[in-house]
Every structure is written in C-alpha cells, then in structure tokens.
Motif scaffolding. Structure first.
Motif, PDB file in Angstrom:
ATOM      1  N   VAL A 140       0.618  -1.549  -0.339  1.00 13.27           N
ATOM      2  CA  VAL A 140       0.170   0.677   0.233  1.00 13.27           C
ATOM      3  C   VAL A 140       0.919   1.502  -0.003  1.00 13.27           C
ATOM      4  N   GLU A 141       0.683   2.128  -0.870  1.00 11.75           N
ATOM      5  CA  GLU A 141       1.383   3.309  -0.799  1.00 11.75           C
ATOM      6  C   GLU A 141       0.985   4.207   0.227  1.00 11.75           C
ATOM      7  N   LEU A 142       2.287   4.862   0.574  1.00 12.31           N
ATOM      8  CA  LEU A 142       2.284   5.852   2.198  1.00 12.31           C
ATOM      9  C   LEU A 142       2.214   7.383   1.049  1.00 12.31           C
ATOM     10  N   ARG A 143       0.908   7.779   1.977  1.00 13.11           N
ATOM     11  CA  ARG A 143       0.407   9.434   1.222  1.00 13.11           C
ATOM     12  C   ARG A 143       0.237  10.061   2.300  1.00 13.11           C
ATOM     13  N   PRO A 144       0.034  11.270   2.042  1.00  8.06           N
ATOM     14  CA  PRO A 144      -0.471  12.425   3.336  1.00  8.06           C
ATOM     15  C   PRO A 144      -1.307  11.811   4.058  1.00  8.06           C
ATOM     16  N   LEU A 194       2.670   0.528   8.309  1.00  9.42           N
ATOM     17  CA  LEU A 194       1.896  -0.046   8.886  1.00  9.42           C
ATOM     18  C   LEU A 194       0.799   0.949   9.375  1.00  9.42           C
ATOM     19  N   VAL A 195       1.863   1.852  10.450  1.00  6.10           N
ATOM     20  CA  VAL A 195       1.403   2.698  10.908  1.00  6.10           C
ATOM     21  C   VAL A 195       1.468   4.466  10.380  1.00  6.10           C
ATOM     22  N   ARG A 196       2.468   4.656   9.617  1.00  2.14           N
ATOM     23  CA  ARG A 196       2.664   4.933   8.462  1.00  2.14           C
ATOM     24  C   ARG A 196       1.479   5.184   7.671  1.00  2.14           C
ATOM     25  N   GLU A 232       4.353  14.323  10.746  1.00  2.00           N
ATOM     26  CA  GLU A 232       5.162  15.318  11.034  1.00  2.00           C
ATOM     27  C   GLU A 232       5.375  15.514  12.933  1.00  2.00           C
ATOM     28  N   GLY A 233       6.500  15.783  13.411  1.00  2.00           N
ATOM     29  CA  GLY A 233       7.058  15.763  14.918  1.00  2.00           C
ATOM     30  C   GLY A 233       6.275  14.593  15.642  1.00  2.00           C
ATOM     31  N   PHE A 265      -6.117  14.535  17.166  1.00  2.00           N
ATOM     32  CA  PHE A 265      -5.140  15.459  18.051  1.00  2.00           C
ATOM     33  C   PHE A 265      -4.208  14.138  18.054  1.00  2.00           C
ATOM     34  N   LEU A 266      -3.152  14.191  17.144  1.00  2.00           N
ATOM     35  CA  LEU A 266      -2.796  13.425  16.546  1.00  2.00           C
ATOM     36  C   LEU A 266      -1.377  14.750  15.632  1.00  2.00           C
ATOM     37  N   GLY A 267      -2.561  15.172  15.273  1.00  2.00           N
ATOM     38  CA  GLY A 267      -2.530  16.552  14.004  1.00  2.00           C
ATOM     39  C   GLY A 267      -1.845  17.603  14.743  1.00  2.00           C
ATOM     40  N   GLY A 268      -2.126  17.940  15.581  1.00  2.00           N
ATOM     41  CA  GLY A 268      -1.308  18.828  17.121  1.00  2.00           C
ATOM     42  C   GLY A 268      -0.241  18.511  17.711  1.00  2.00           C
ATOM     43  N   TYR A 269      -0.372  16.717  18.081  1.00  2.00           N
ATOM     44  CA  TYR A 269       0.918  16.175  18.989  1.00  2.00           C
ATOM     45  C   TYR A 269       2.255  16.102  17.914  1.00  2.00           C
ATOM     46  N   GLU A 270       3.233  16.413  19.348  1.00  2.00           N
ATOM     47  CA  GLU A 270       4.654  16.814  18.054  1.00  2.00           C
ATOM     48  C   GLU A 270       5.332  15.907  19.872  1.00  2.00           C
ATOM     49  N   GLY A 271       6.046  14.497  19.876  1.00  2.00           N
ATOM     50  CA  GLY A 271       6.751  13.644  20.631  1.00  2.00           C
ATOM     51  C   GLY A 271       6.756  12.266  20.357  1.00  2.00           C
ATOM     52  N   PRO A 272       6.733  11.681  21.127  1.00  2.00           N
ATOM     53  CA  PRO A 272       6.902  10.189  21.150  1.00  2.00           C
ATOM     54  C   PRO A 272       5.614   9.377  21.212  1.00  2.00           C
TER      55      PRO A 272
END
Length: 296
Positions: free
Chosen positions: A135-139, A204-206, A215-216, A187-194
């Motif tokens: 599966v292609e990775l896309r935005p 798969l997660v990507r 990003e971040g 929530f993840l869209g504004g999250y930066e961290g581990p």
C-alpha cells in the motif's frame, strides 16, 4: 472431471481459524474445521509451555495426519524461534468438496507473497500484511479495508483484496490521561513527541495515520519484554492491537480511536482468477450478505 482450486492459507493463527469457520458455515466441514483448530491450539499451548505432551512431536504429527485419506487434514513441522522448541506442528493442507466444487487449502508461511508470485489465484492473509507490503504511503490515512485496493500500484502487484472475513481486532490509539483527553487522529495532528509502536508495524502505522500526521512524531519501540501496553504507558502514547481494551485500562491507559481493522482478507491475483471455478470459490466468501465485501 472436477477441477481442484488451490487456495493459499496461513499455517496457523487467527486468520486460518477465520477461513475454517467460514468454510464450516458454507460447506459440510464443521467437524474437520473444529478438529484443525483444536489441534493447532493444543500445539500452540505446547510451544508456549502451558501444555505438556505425552508424546514427541514426530509421534504427534503421525497421529494427526492420515495420508491414505484425502479428506483428512495434513500437518507439517515448522521451526519455532522459541528457545527449546525447534519444531512446531502447523497446518499443511486439506481438500474439501461440495458438488462440483473441489477446494484445496494449502498452508503457506506468507500467503500474500505466494499470490504475488502467481503461485495461487486465491489466498487469505491478514490485511496488515497488504499494508506493510504494497500500500502506498500518502498524506491521507488508510482507514478501512475498502481503502486498500485504491492504494495499490498496479505496476507493483496483480494482487487485490476481494473481501474481509469479519474477524476484526483493531489497531487502536492508546494514551495516558496526562498526555491528552481524547486520543483521535485530530489529536495526533497537533501532537509532537514519542509514539510507541511495534517495529514490525511501522509501515502500517505510517499508512493508517498518513504521512502528514507524522510530522513531529518520533517512533519508540518496546524493549522491556513486558506487555506492549506497559511500554505504551511508559512512553505516554502508542498504537496497539486491541479487542476490548481491558489490558490497556489495567495499565492506566485510555482507549482512543480505532485506526484500522486487523482482519483476515480474501485476495486474488487478478490475471489468474478469471476462471469459472475460481469465481465459485470466491462466492463462498464474498456473497452480498457480507458487509465487508469490496466493490471495485
């Protein structure tokens, strides 16, 4: 003469059981399906050390298989990576007949890859493996089984997903209460961290989060040998397979959004599947009553 249609299936585990359960419901195969599932669960228990066998592995293999009867299941030995368990009994093959339909289930370590090499027209594997392989990775994220085929490059493989079997557990976002209130894609869209994930599920997660969200975010991998929920609790946020989320809650985690269904899927190699007998086999699993059927 009735044509025999070979179908690649996993040698053990939840995907194989899902295939056998569906066949038990569609063909006169309940007894043999239950027998195979019971045998493999017992062998798994031996491998994990929760059962002590009375006989050695080769004696058990001879007891399970009857090569003189083509309607009986066959098993084989697989090297296991657990210390002290170099051999494990796994599924090898089973032939089932229903009218003019003759179906042969053949165990493979990697059914999806067997279809990619045109060894089989049909096969079953976890949807996870399709995401991890092609599966292609896309935005934008992949959220459902129905999204998969549109993200497969036809220049890369002829394999497509036909339908899911509904044996669903989910890759789910989990987090500590001090990290956030609600754990969602937003929530993840504004999250930066581990973000704690299993290394074997990184691609798969990507795919299921989308590259923009990442990003971040820095991936962290479990290293303690404990339950993965414990490692996620240490990191604060993570993705893991859940059914009820009870173990996550025991570790003080909140259960967030279900990101993607980990489900057994029927796949076809499209150039190999253009035969009436193959279409009859697909009909056993992909009738209109099944909500997960894909229409592509």
């Amino acid at each position: 003469m009735t044509a025999t249609i070979p179908v690649a299936v996993p040698r053990k585990g939840r995907p194989l059981e899902a295939v056998l359960e569906r066949l038990a419901a569609r063909m006169d195969a309940t007894e043999v399906a239950d027998e195979i599932c019971s045998t493999l669960r017992y062998e798994k228990a031996i491998t994990k050390g929760t059962q002590t066998p009375e006989h050695g592995v080769y004696d058990r293999l001879a007891e399970y298989s009857d090569l003189s009867d083509p309607t009986r299941p066959e098993y084989t030995l697989l090297r296991d990576d657990r210390e002290g368990n170099p051999r494990r009994v796994v599924f090898d093959s089973l032939t089932l007949e229903d009218g003019d339909l003759r179906l042969q289930l053949i165990g493979r370590e990697e059914p999806f890859r067997a279809l990619r090499t045109h060894e089989f027209a049909l096969g079953f594997d976890s949807a996870d493996l399709v995401l991890e392989e092609v599966v292609e990775l896309r935005p934008e994220p992949v959220s459902t089984i129905n999204d998969i085929n549109a993200r497969i490059d036809p220049r890369d493989t002829d394999v497509r997903v036909v339908t899911g079997l509904g044996d669903t557990v989910h890759h789910t976002l989990l987090g500590r209460p001090d990290v956030g209130e609600e754990f969602t894609r937003e929530f993840l869209g504004g999250y930066e961290g581990p973000l704690c994930i299993s290394p074997r599920y990184e691609r798969l997660v990507r795919a299921v989060l989308g590259t923009d969200v990442l990003e971040g975010i820095e991936f962290k991998y479990p290293t303690s040998g404990r339950e993965e929920e414990a490692d996620i609790a240490d990191v604060g946020l993570g993705v893991y397979l859940t059914v009820t989320g009870s173990t996550a809650r025991e570790h003080g985690l909140r259960v967030g959004e279900r990101l993607f269904p980990s489900e057994t899927v029927l796949m076809e190699n499209t150039p190999e599947a253009d035969r009436d007998a193959v279409r009859d086999v697909k009909a056993l699993f992909a009738e209109a009553e099944f909500e997960t059927e894909l229409r592509v």
